[in-house]
Design an enzyme around this catalytic site. Structure first.
Site, mmCIF file in Angstrom:
data_model
loop_
_atom_site.group_PDB
_atom_site.id
_atom_site.type_symbol
_atom_site.label_atom_id
_atom_site.label_comp_id
_atom_site.label_asym_id
_atom_site.label_seq_id
_atom_site.Cartn_x
_atom_site.Cartn_y
_atom_site.Cartn_z
ATOM 1 C CB CYS A 2 -0.796 19.023 -2.661
ATOM 2 S SG CYS A 2 -2.087 19.004 -1.410
ATOM 3 N NE ARG A 33 4.022 14.948 -4.059
ATOM 4 C CZ ARG A 33 4.784 14.360 -3.157
ATOM 5 N NH1 ARG A 33 5.537 13.361 -3.498
ATOM 6 N NH2 ARG A 33 4.777 14.765 -1.921
ATOM 7 C CD1 TRP A 88 -6.094 13.338 -2.647
ATOM 8 C CD2 TRP A 88 -5.676 13.776 -0.498
ATOM 9 N NE1 TRP A 88 -6.681 12.358 -1.896
ATOM 10 C CE2 TRP A 88 -6.446 12.600 -0.575
ATOM 11 C CE3 TRP A 88 -5.298 14.243 0.754
ATOM 12 C CZ2 TRP A 88 -6.835 11.897 0.548
ATOM 13 C CZ3 TRP A 88 -5.689 13.538 1.872
ATOM 14 C CH2 TRP A 88 -6.448 12.365 1.759
ATOM 15 C CG ASN A 115 2.612 20.191 -1.480
ATOM 16 O OD1 ASN A 115 1.641 20.632 -2.078
ATOM 17 N ND2 ASN A 115 3.585 19.522 -2.085
ATOM 18 N N GLY A 116 1.047 20.377 2.713
ATOM 19 C CA GLY A 116 1.169 20.197 4.159
ATOM 20 C C GLY A 116 -0.005 20.827 4.878
ATOM 21 C CD GLU A 586 0.298 -5.128 -0.762
ATOM 22 O OE1 GLU A 586 -0.026 -4.583 0.297
ATOM 23 O OE2 GLU A 586 0.495 -4.498 -1.816
ATOM 24 C CE LYS A 590 -1.858 -2.532 -3.744
ATOM 25 N NZ LYS A 590 -0.679 -2.501 -2.918
ATOM 26 C CD GLU A 593 -4.188 0.806 -2.842
ATOM 27 O OE1 GLU A 593 -3.210 0.064 -2.835
ATOM 28 O OE2 GLU A 593 -4.119 2.024 -2.576
ATOM 29 C CG HIS A 609 -10.259 -19.072 16.449
ATOM 30 N ND1 HIS A 609 -10.526 -19.851 17.548
ATOM 31 C CD2 HIS A 609 -9.068 -19.501 15.969
ATOM 32 C CE1 HIS A 609 -9.528 -20.702 17.746
ATOM 33 N NE2 HIS A 609 -8.627 -20.514 16.789
ATOM 34 C CE LYS A 712 3.204 5.620 -5.418
ATOM 35 N NZ LYS A 712 2.849 4.206 -5.174
#
Ligand code: UD1
Ligand code: M6R
Length: 717
Positions: A2, A33, A88, A115-116, A586, A590, A593, A609, A712
């Site tokens: 957050c 965030r 968030w 936050n947390g 990667e 991308k 997400e 395989h 983020k």
């Protein structure tokens, strides 16, 4: 996860409208965030009253809500403290009642943004409910606000009129978990508390007058303080002290240097913070901006102070005091006020529609900045200021363990082979959460490398603490200067990519990749046998920014592909081998997400395989077919695909004869990219995939900077 923002003006007259706008604007810059709900708390119309405005959704929705509530914007405040939050969700759905600020009671006596995660919130909640407190949200944060009120009242009944920071120390004693926390209360008008443990917080200072000194003293309880009274033990019962806290508390009582009594520290309330003293001792007008991220402060001031874990900042009467509950041997006695080297323009979108697009296009510049001042191309030397002194120790390591999450993990995979080749040290690459789950053995002669854009990712941070406890040397590869990982590691490299706002990591990936290659090059600069290889790579790096610029020109073709062949597809396979396996993973991340399309990165050698069963004429496949020593094997894998009627899109080097020939007889398309050294080719090859994920998402009308369910910075486990 957050974002926190706070604004305090002292002897600087501001209207309520201006205060609201400052808080809301601060939130807007933190939106990346966390963005499922937002809220602010400011002073109300009556003395002792507080206005809390909250709304689900983005900051724009909060703005509308405030307009709807129609507070009198013209009232002015000579001094005032307001707090704000963008959330968030971790505990409780994104509903209005779960938005922060959370309050202690319907009179809003204590309001908190957090936050947390408070891990013992259930126990605290039960205890508080038993004491008659009524909870209105599902959040862990609400128990902090209620704890403030409970401890305030209990102490008052026992004759202790506690200072705000003393009260906060009592509250913190009860909390387990992580927090970045701001609290405001009508009992402490124009004061704010900011404290952190495992979640970043910084304080920006803006004053017309020059600060007397560029640091703030840390204040401790007096060494010879007497036996502390335990205000929580009213009714002879400790209030919810967890066993660990209870032990600490007992030890503190014996050593007489732990908190919590007012009288011990009473004199500190009046000690002045030297930085904020005016020449003649008269009060100085000043504004403070408290935030979880420099991005929301830089517009107002570049003078900032980063709080450390367990710092308790108390802002009142135009002063900033930093308290700690005990002295630790060797701990710094001051916090320096630093000057941020970040321009506001750096965090604005510029001509781009999205931060992600801007950041993709910034890569020629960001990759250049990662290397700037660190590579001497004339003499083929690499000098990383943050690692130079540590290289002899690192070279003696029994192994290197690279630890990271998500995209940062992929940058480790992408560079693992070149590390092994140049350093002759065995390298393992670990996902931080799995590394911790396995309780991986770590020894004193291991070197552990932590790669993180934000420098705040909880899993990576926990793994870092785990390695520190086992005595390993820790190295950070981090973008955010002043972040937890950057500060806690023994040494490291800032990748200098500039702020990355888009949730999808793009420019951080290419800069991490380069920083890791430079690290590997530094490790080998004493090896005669590696000279030719080093020169080849260093000269290759020099060309990378220009080559990225060239690949970006593929955008119109990629945009078209996304609007035609790749449109409405359900799934996509990415094939890569050797250095290109990381690019495949990667690229797939991308696409997943941002565009919510299933996508999988497959090691080309693994096709036969199992994965080959998926291949038919309908499944879209992208294959990395650029030149390196594995090229013949890659060609053979792609032939396996075309033999099953697959018609892949090949990312290949310009004018490659092999693909030109094949495209005459087989149904395939090519996207041509410039050629570079094998270990750097992944830097170039990832760009088309970044663009592809962007356009797949934009075509679907997705807000790429705010993909669903993601934030983020992932500061929870
Ligand atoms: C530093 C300065 C840079 C200046 C340059 C001039 C900073 C942040 N950087 O860059 O502004 O232009 O000197 O010589 O002040 N570190 C960690 N963990 C990490 C990352 C870094 O401990 O995860 C440490 C490094 O070991 C080093 C310090 O932070 O002690 C700065 O690192 P870095 O910015 O990479 O160093 P320089 O490139 O030398
Ligand atoms: O800040 P970090 O690099 O530690 O973050 C790690 C991951 O959360 C991050 O890379 C994530 O995978 C990105 N959203 C990917 O684009």
């Amino acid at each position: 996860m957050c974002g926190i923002f706070g604004y305090c003006n002292y002897l600087v007259e501001r209207s309520r409208g201006e205060i609201i706008d400052t808080l809301v604007d601060g939130l807007q810059r933190l939106e990346y965030r966390g963005y499922d709900s937002t809220g602010i708390a400011i002073d109300g119309d009556e003395a002792d009253s507080t206005f809390i405005y909250k709304q689900i959704g983005k900051v724009s929705a909060l703005k509308e809500e405030i307009t709807k509530q129609n507070p009198n914007r013209d009232v002015t405040f000579v001094s005032h403290c307001g707090i704000a939050h963008t959330r968030w969700a971790t505990h409780g759905q994104p509903e209005q009642v779960n938005c922060h600020p959370q309050r202690s009671d319907p009179e809003d006596q204590f309001v908190v943004v957090h936050n947390g995660i408070i891990t013992n919130f259930r126990e605290l909640k039960t205890l508080l409910i038993n004491k008659g407190y009524k909870f209105e949200s599902d959040t862990d944060t609400e128990c902090i606000a209620k704890l403030y009120l409970h401890l305030y009242n209990t102490n008052l009944q026992n004759g202790h009129d506690l200072d705000f920071h003393e009260l906060t120390k009592l509250v913190l004693l009860e909390l387990e978990g992580s927090y970045g926390l701001l609290c405001k209360s009508c009992h402490y008008p124009n004061e704010v508390i900011a404290t952190r443990k495992g979640s970043p917080l910084l304080i920006g200072v803006k004053s017309e007058k020059k600060l007397k000194v560029d640091f703030v003293d840390v204040e401790f309880p007096e060494e010879n303080a007497g036996q502390p009274e335990i205000p929580l033990k009213s009714n002879n019962k400790s209030f919810g002290l967890g066993p660990k806290k209870a032990r600490e508390f007992e030890a503190g009582s014996q050593n007489a240097n732990l908190l919590p009594i007012a009288a011990n520290e009473f004199n500190l309330r009046h000690s002045q913070s030297r930085a904020f003293l005016s020449e003649d001792g008269s009060p100085t007008p000043v504004e403070f901006f408290v935030s979880s991220d420099a991005a929301s402060v830089v517009k107002h001031t570049k003078k900032v102070l980063f709080l450390e874990d367990d710092d308790l900042a108390h802002i009142y009467d135009g002063e900033l005091h930093i308290h700690r509950s005990r002295r630790e041997v060797g701990a710094s006695m001051t916090r320096s006020i630093q000057t941020l080297e970040m321009e506001l323009a750096q965090i604005m979108k510029g001509p781009y529609d999205h931060f992600m697009q801007k950041e993709i296009y910034e890569q020629p510049e960001s990759t250049f900045n990662t290397m700037r001042g660190r590579i001497d191309y004339e003499n083929n030397k690499v000098i990383l200021g943050g690692l130079k002194a540590w290289l002899p120790v690192i070279r003696r390591a029994r192994r290197l363990i690279m630890i990271a999450c998500g995209t940062s993990y992929h940058s480790c995979l992408a560079t693992r082979a070149i590390f092994e080749e140049l350093s002759d040290i065995p390298v393992s690459v670990e996902l931080a959460s799995d590394f911790l789950d396995r309780k991986c053995p770590v020894f004193r002669d291991d070197v552990c490398v932590f790669v993180s854009q934000s420098g705040e990712t909880a899993d990576t941070m926990l793994a870092l603490n785990y390695c520190l406890e086992r005595g390993a040397l820790t190295v950070g590869i981090v973008n955010s200067v002043g972040s937890s990982i950057s500060r806690v590691t023994h040494c490291g490299v800032h990748i200098n990519a500039g702020p990355e706002i888009g949730v999808a990591s793009t420019k951080a990936y290419t800069s991490q990749y380069i920083a890791l290659v430079m690290f590997a090059l530094s490790l080998s600069d004493d090896r005669v046998s590696k000279i030719d290889r080093r020169i080849e790579i260093i000269q290759g790096l020099k060309l990378i920014p220009g080559q990225i610029k060239q690949v970006l020109k593929l955008e119109p073709r990629i945009k078209k592909l996304c609007a035609t062949e790749l449109k409405d597809q359900k799934s996509l396979l990415l094939l890569g081998r050797g250095y290109q396996f990381a690019a495949a993973l990667e690229g797939a991340l991308k696409i997943k997400e941002i565009s919510y399309m299933h996508s999988e990165g497959v090691l080309a050698g693994e096709l036969k395989h199992g994965v080959l069963a998926l291949v038919d004429e309908n499944l879209p496949i992208i294959a990395f077919g650029t030149r390196d020593s594995l090229f013949p094997k890659v060609v053979s894998s792609i032939e396996q695909v075309t033999a099953r009627k697959g018609h892949p899109i090949i990312i290949c080097n310009e004018n490659d004869e092999v693909w030109a020939q094949k495209s005459k007889s087989i149904d395939l398309q090519t996207l041509e990219v410039p050629q570079t050294v094998d270990c750097l080719q992944g830097l170039i090859n990832i760009i088309p995939l970044q663009l592809m994920s962007y356009w797949l998402a934009v075509n679907k009308g997705i807000d790429v900077d705010f993909p669903r369910n993601l934030a983020k910075s992932v500061t929870v486990e």
